[in-house]
Enzyme design. Structure first.
Site, mmCIF file in Angstrom:
data_model
loop_
_atom_site.group_PDB
_atom_site.id
_atom_site.type_symbol
_atom_site.label_atom_id
_atom_site.label_comp_id
_atom_site.label_asym_id
_atom_site.label_seq_id
_atom_site.Cartn_x
_atom_site.Cartn_y
_atom_site.Cartn_z
ATOM 1 N NE ARG A 222 51.806 -58.650 -25.187
ATOM 2 C CZ ARG A 222 52.233 -59.621 -24.372
ATOM 3 N NH1 ARG A 222 52.955 -60.619 -24.842
ATOM 4 N NH2 ARG A 222 51.935 -59.607 -23.094
ATOM 5 C CB SER B 50 49.951 -54.956 -20.821
ATOM 6 O OG SER B 50 50.339 -55.843 -19.812
ATOM 7 C CD GLU C 22 49.829 -55.614 -25.133
ATOM 8 O OE1 GLU C 22 48.717 -55.985 -24.732
ATOM 9 O OE2 GLU C 22 50.887 -55.987 -24.631
HETATM 10 N N1 EPU Z 1 56.311 -53.528 -12.030
HETATM 11 C C1 EPU Z 1 56.400 -52.423 -11.207
HETATM 12 N N2 EPU Z 1 55.269 -51.670 -11.017
HETATM 13 C C2 EPU Z 1 54.085 -51.973 -11.577
HETATM 14 C C3 EPU Z 1 54.003 -53.100 -12.440
HETATM 15 C C4 EPU Z 1 55.139 -53.864 -12.642
HETATM 16 O O1 EPU Z 1 57.439 -52.111 -10.665
HETATM 17 O O2 EPU Z 1 53.117 -51.253 -11.353
HETATM 18 C C5 EPU Z 1 57.503 -54.386 -12.192
HETATM 19 C C6 EPU Z 1 57.278 -55.727 -11.498
HETATM 20 O O3 EPU Z 1 57.636 -55.661 -10.149
HETATM 21 C C7 EPU Z 1 58.168 -56.658 -12.278
HETATM 22 C C8 EPU Z 1 58.123 -56.079 -13.683
HETATM 23 O O4 EPU Z 1 57.663 -54.728 -13.549
HETATM 24 O O5 EPU Z 1 59.477 -56.589 -11.818
HETATM 25 C C9 EPU Z 1 57.212 -56.864 -14.600
HETATM 26 O O6 EPU Z 1 55.882 -56.867 -14.087
HETATM 27 P P1 EPU Z 1 54.878 -58.093 -14.338
HETATM 28 O O7 EPU Z 1 55.526 -59.366 -14.002
HETATM 29 O O8 EPU Z 1 53.598 -57.763 -13.646
HETATM 30 O O9 EPU Z 1 54.657 -58.136 -15.889
HETATM 31 P P2 EPU Z 1 54.607 -57.003 -17.007
HETATM 32 O O10 EPU Z 1 55.899 -56.956 -17.734
HETATM 33 O O11 EPU Z 1 54.092 -55.741 -16.434
HETATM 34 C C10 EPU Z 1 53.885 -58.629 -18.921
HETATM 35 C C11 EPU Z 1 52.844 -58.687 -19.974
HETATM 36 C C12 EPU Z 1 51.520 -59.158 -19.390
HETATM 37 C C13 EPU Z 1 51.734 -60.533 -18.782
HETATM 38 C C14 EPU Z 1 52.816 -60.433 -17.715
HETATM 39 C C15 EPU Z 1 53.173 -61.779 -17.147
HETATM 40 C C16 EPU Z 1 53.406 -57.010 -21.625
HETATM 41 C C17 EPU Z 1 53.088 -55.663 -22.187
HETATM 42 N N3 EPU Z 1 52.671 -57.386 -20.584
HETATM 43 O O12 EPU Z 1 53.494 -57.613 -17.984
HETATM 44 O O13 EPU Z 1 50.607 -59.277 -20.458
HETATM 45 O O14 EPU Z 1 50.541 -61.036 -18.205
HETATM 46 O O15 EPU Z 1 54.013 -59.884 -18.296
HETATM 47 O O16 EPU Z 1 53.894 -62.510 -18.088
HETATM 48 O O17 EPU Z 1 54.293 -57.693 -22.139
HETATM 49 C C18 EPU Z 1 48.925 -58.091 -21.653
HETATM 50 O O18 EPU Z 1 49.693 -58.090 -22.608
HETATM 51 O O19 EPU Z 1 47.774 -57.580 -21.717
HETATM 52 C C19 EPU Z 1 49.363 -58.666 -20.398
HETATM 53 C C20 EPU Z 1 48.642 -58.591 -19.279
#
Ligand code: EPU
Length: 335
Positions: free
Chosen positions: A158, A235, A331
């Site tokens: 990012r 996010s 972010e």
């Molecule tokens: N999780 C929870 N509770 C929640 C949300 C997530 O426990 O409410 C856990 C999930 O179960 C998983 C982990 O957190 O084990 C990661 O969750 P997820 O795969 O949904 O991805 P994220 O890390 O929350 C990141 C990016 C997203 C991107 C996704 C998929 C960042 C800040 N966000 O989200 O990017 O789409 O991975 O690669 O790095 C964005 O930047 O706007 C964005 C949507």
């Protein structure tokens, strides 16, 4: 030049605010107008990573430069150029339709092509920096166009050269177009758990680029709210990077905490998990809350203004800090 333009339709959190002065940029040459260089500016893309805190005194340059074309090709790759104002998802779908895979994991990310390199957008195991060849931009101070190749973009999670102080945030540079390098030797990138599950569920063992794009779209639609229905900026916090000792201490106490070792030795923690455990999933303060299906997404439930966003943001940060002693960094850009 237009005056007193309502910016609510131009930010996906649908926050209110007016631009005292506003100019739509549809051709790169318009950036060379000396009048633009003489006053403070803000360069606006799709407004999908923006918190508007009120009326904007700075000149708002709304980047709407269109165009997408095959620049050249060689034995190893195709090089594709797109104008900064192109919609990101439409551009990705167009490359796939042309038979040039490589960006499919980044399907359905809101925003524009010109904004993509600024925060090095990433999802489902791919960051845009991995497919980028060069960025073409205008420097309002030096009054010159310049090109930055991938190596010099300093991409990391990012982050990029364009986020350095005085650049994007202060309107010093405006990205006019971006060149992508899409290797001919395509390999599916399906290591991300959600994506793997989606494909397995559909019974697809050897996915095509199109099938990967469709799977990414399906996962995103399920987990992330459509800004047209429920205003949001994706996010809202970055996943925090902590050193290994700190991560191990947290894991010892919270074994379920999702964590990802980084090449630099640090460990990325799942902010969504931290927020959920801190009790904020689906919770609101006034009109602004954290989404019930993905705690990392801050949503405007109707009628919010910038102050409401700041209030919820601070409450979530405080809750996570109190419970885990981890600081969450927002972010989006605040204007
Ligand atoms: N999780 C929870 N509770 C929640 C949300 C997530 O426990 O409410 C856990 C999930 O179960 C998983 C982990 O957190 O084990 C990661 O969750 P997820 O795969 O949904 O991805 P994220 O890390 O929350 C990141 C990016 C997203 C991107 C996704 C998929 C960042 C800040 N966000 O989200 O990017 O789409 O991975 O690669 O790095 C964005 O930047 O706007 C964005 C949507």
């Amino acid at each position: 030049m237009q005056h007193d333009i309502d910016l609510a339709p131009f930010n996906t959190l649908a926050l209110p605010g007016k631009a005292a002065r506003y100019r739509r940029i549809t051709e790169a040459v318009q950036l060379t107008d000396p009048a633009l260089a003489s006053e403070p500016r803000f360069v606006l893309g799709g407004g999908s990573n923006l918190v508007l805190t009120g009326d904007v005194e700075r000149l708002v340059l709304h980047m709407a430069i269109p165009g997408r074309r095959l620049l050249r090709e060689d034995a190893d790759a195709v090089y594709v150029e797109a104008g900064a104002g192109e919609n990101w998802h439409d551009f990705v779908q167009w490359t796939l339709a042309q038979g040039w895979p490589g960006l499919e994991n980044l399907s359905l990310i809101p925003g524009t092509v010109g904004a993509a390199p600024v925060q090095n957008i990433g999802a489902y195991g791919l960051e845009v920096g991995e497919r980028l060849f060069a960025v073409n931009a205008w420097d309002f101070e030096k009054k010159a166009f310049f090109a930055v190749d991938r190596e010099n973009c300093r991409f990391s999670y990012r982050d990029s050269l364009f986020k350095q102080q005085g650049w994007h945030l202060d309107g010093r540079v405006a990205i006019a177009s971006v060149v992508f390098r899409l290797p001919r030797a395509w390999q599916p990138n399906v290591a991300y758990a959600d994506l793997q599950q989606e494909l397995a569920g559909a019974g697809i063992a050897a996915p095509t680029p199109r099938q990967i794009a469709d799977a990414v779209v399906a996962v995103r639609r399920r987990k992330l709210p459509d800004p047209a229905q429920l205003p949001n900026a994706g996010s809202f916090f970055q996943n925090p990077l902590v050193d290994r000792n700190r991560a191990e201490a947290l894991k010892a106490r919270y074994p379920a905490l999702p964590s990802y070792a980084q090449p630099d030795g640090r460990v990325k923690l799942a902010a969504g998990w931290l927020i959920e455990q801190a009790g904020w999933k689906g919770k609101s303060l006034g009109p602004v809350g954290m989404y019930e299906k993905q705690a990392l997404v801050l949503v405007n439930r109707g009628g919010a203004c910038g102050v409401d966003v700041e209030r919820t943001m601070a409450a979530v940060q405080a809750a996570v800090r109190e419970r885990f002693a981890v600081d969450l960094v927002a972010e989006p850009v605040f204007l």
